[in-house]
Design a protein around this motif. Sequence first.
Motif, PDB file in Angstrom:
ATOM      1  N   HIS A 182       0.830  -1.204   0.000  1.00 19.81           N
ATOM      2  CA  HIS A 182       0.000   0.000   0.000  1.00 19.81           C
ATOM      3  C   HIS A 182       0.868   1.259   0.000  1.00 19.81           C
ATOM      4  CE1 HIS A 182      -4.108   1.664   1.523  1.00 19.81           C
ATOM      5  NE2 HIS A 182      -3.489   2.542   0.781  1.00 19.81           N
ATOM      6  N   THR A 190     -10.302  -6.978   1.768  1.00 20.60           N
ATOM      7  CA  THR A 190     -10.607  -5.552   1.629  1.00 20.60           C
ATOM      8  C   THR A 190      -9.315  -4.752   1.508  1.00 20.60           C
ATOM      9  OG1 THR A 190     -12.617  -5.837   2.943  1.00 20.60           O
ATOM     10  CG2 THR A 190     -11.825  -3.602   2.671  1.00 20.60           C
ATOM     11  N   SER A 207      -7.967  -5.169  -1.956  1.00 26.55           N
ATOM     12  CA  SER A 207      -8.751  -4.375  -2.898  1.00 26.55           C
ATOM     13  C   SER A 207      -8.401  -2.885  -2.780  1.00 26.55           C
ATOM     14  CB  SER A 207     -10.241  -4.608  -2.636  1.00 26.55           C
ATOM     15  OG  SER A 207     -11.038  -3.850  -3.510  1.00 26.55           O
ATOM     16  N   HIS A 208      -8.063  -2.458  -1.575  1.00 26.26           N
ATOM     17  CA  HIS A 208      -7.668  -1.060  -1.347  1.00 26.26           C
ATOM     18  C   HIS A 208      -6.379  -0.729  -2.109  1.00 26.26           C
ATOM     19  CE1 HIS A 208      -7.778   2.336   1.869  1.00 26.26           C
ATOM     20  NE2 HIS A 208      -7.268   2.773   0.755  1.00 26.26           N
ATOM     21  N   ALA A 232      -7.025  -0.423  -5.699  1.00 23.86           N
ATOM     22  CA  ALA A 232      -7.703   0.850  -5.991  1.00 23.86           C
ATOM     23  C   ALA A 232      -6.710   2.000  -6.090  1.00 23.86           C
ATOM     24  CB  ALA A 232      -8.758   1.142  -4.924  1.00 23.86           C
ATOM     25  N   SER A 288     -14.509  -2.021  -6.471  1.00 25.05           N
ATOM     26  CA  SER A 288     -14.043  -2.479  -5.157  1.00 25.05           C
ATOM     27  C   SER A 288     -14.281  -3.975  -4.987  1.00 25.05           C
ATOM     28  CB  SER A 288     -14.769  -1.705  -4.055  1.00 25.05           C
ATOM     29  OG  SER A 288     -14.648  -0.307  -4.271  1.00 25.05           O
ATOM     30  N   VAL A 318     -12.562   1.862   0.501  1.00 20.42           N
ATOM     31  CA  VAL A 318     -12.132   1.410  -0.824  1.00 20.42           C
ATOM     32  C   VAL A 318     -13.042   1.998  -1.899  1.00 20.42           C
ATOM     33  CG1 VAL A 318     -11.640  -0.590  -2.276  1.00 20.42           C
ATOM     34  CG2 VAL A 318     -11.231  -0.728   0.187  1.00 20.42           C
TER      35      VAL A 318
END
Lengths: 77, 77, 77, 77, 77, 77
Positions: free
Chosen positions: A58, B54, B57-58, B61, C25, C59
Amino acid sequence: MSDVWLNTLITNTPQEGFELAMTLSRRGVKYTQPNPETLKALRPEYANSADGLTAASHVIAVNFQTVAAANNYWRKG
Amino acid sequence: MSDVWLNTLITNTPQEGFELAMTLSRRGVKYTQPNPETLKALRPEYANSADGLTAASHVIAVNFQTVAAANNYWRKG
Amino acid sequence: MSDVWLNTLITNTPQEGFELAMTLSRRGVKYTQPNPETLKALRPEYANSADGLTAASHVIAVNFQTVAAANNYWRKG
Amino acid sequence: MSDVWLNTLITNTPQEGFELAMTLSRRGVKYTQPNPETLKALRPEYANSADGLTAASHVIAVNFQTVAAANNYWRKG
Amino acid sequence: MSDVWLNTLITNTPQEGFELAMTLSRRGVKYTQPNPETLKALRPEYANSADGLTAASHVIAVNFQTVAAANNYWRKG
Amino acid sequence: MSDVWLNTLITNTPQEGFELAMTLSRRGVKYTQPNPETLKALRPEYANSADGLTAASHVIAVNFQTVAAANNYWRKG
């Protein structure tokens, strides 16, 4: 830190830009915890943890946004 | 890593761009933990966890923001 | 995945754009865990957790930034 | 959801924009968990948790970036 | 806080910009918890935690996006 | 909330912009949990937690991106 480690955000290729994003991410850690022994000791804690690796990816993604914008997304290269 | 895996951020379609964003996210993990055995062992830890999915997926994104901007959001395609 | 699910980021209204952000998402989750049984089993884990729902909304917000920019924020619509 | 709840990202003032950002954040939750009983039951879980409130504020901040950009930051208003 | 600590986002080099991003990140903490004794006591809690260091690096990355944009990514320097 | 607390994102200096970013972050919390007693009771929970402080600084960083963009990064000031 007195050493010079970042002269430019411009790279030849997106891949080099991604690797610079990784360097930026590690430097963010290093500025916060400059002790190399401590850093080494903590490494298994995140490199062997799924959550830790996702979090590391991230941070690289956020820094890659910066590097990619700096390079106009390497559109003509 | 010495292999070349990222030559361009330009893709033909938004879906290919989304898939590139996923590749970038995985590479961020791989640069941090290059050992394929360890990565394989950790996979169930996040792929079977709602929070882990999640978080994955973040990251996708965030990388998709970069790829979409690089492609001017595929506005004329 | 071989199916085509994303042809354009352009939508008629901001609400459709928000719903596309939700689709993106979910696809980020699905690419990471393609097994529909596993996904179904995990659903209560985040849909009944305050933290999980906030993370899901986060997200969507990141993906909505991308979709909104692609549509020039639907300024003339 | 079949109701229309988002026609425009344009608001008269930054404060209205911030409140729209809050609406978007809540809708992100609601799309993920449409059951109003469940949502109501979960409310104390985050509204009485410092971490939960910071996370909620974070999502609002991300959506506010989108709304503020849509409004050109209300520079002439 | 009444002291002046931020006059400009412009820096001579990307490295100075990165260091400013670190300053911004620390100030965000300091505004939230102004007591220097408490801050000092909490330091080991994140500086000796892999998750804490990744989170710190994440905040620096977000602030670096701002500083880098302010400096047009130091493209001609 | 019926009070007017946000008329403009424009500030004279980057430091005032950073302080506005902090205000926005706190308002995001306050809109979610309007009860001042509850908020006061939760304060030690994050202000005395390293993770809580980093998370707070993160939200400020996101809001500072918005405020800084609104002010064109105070480039001529």
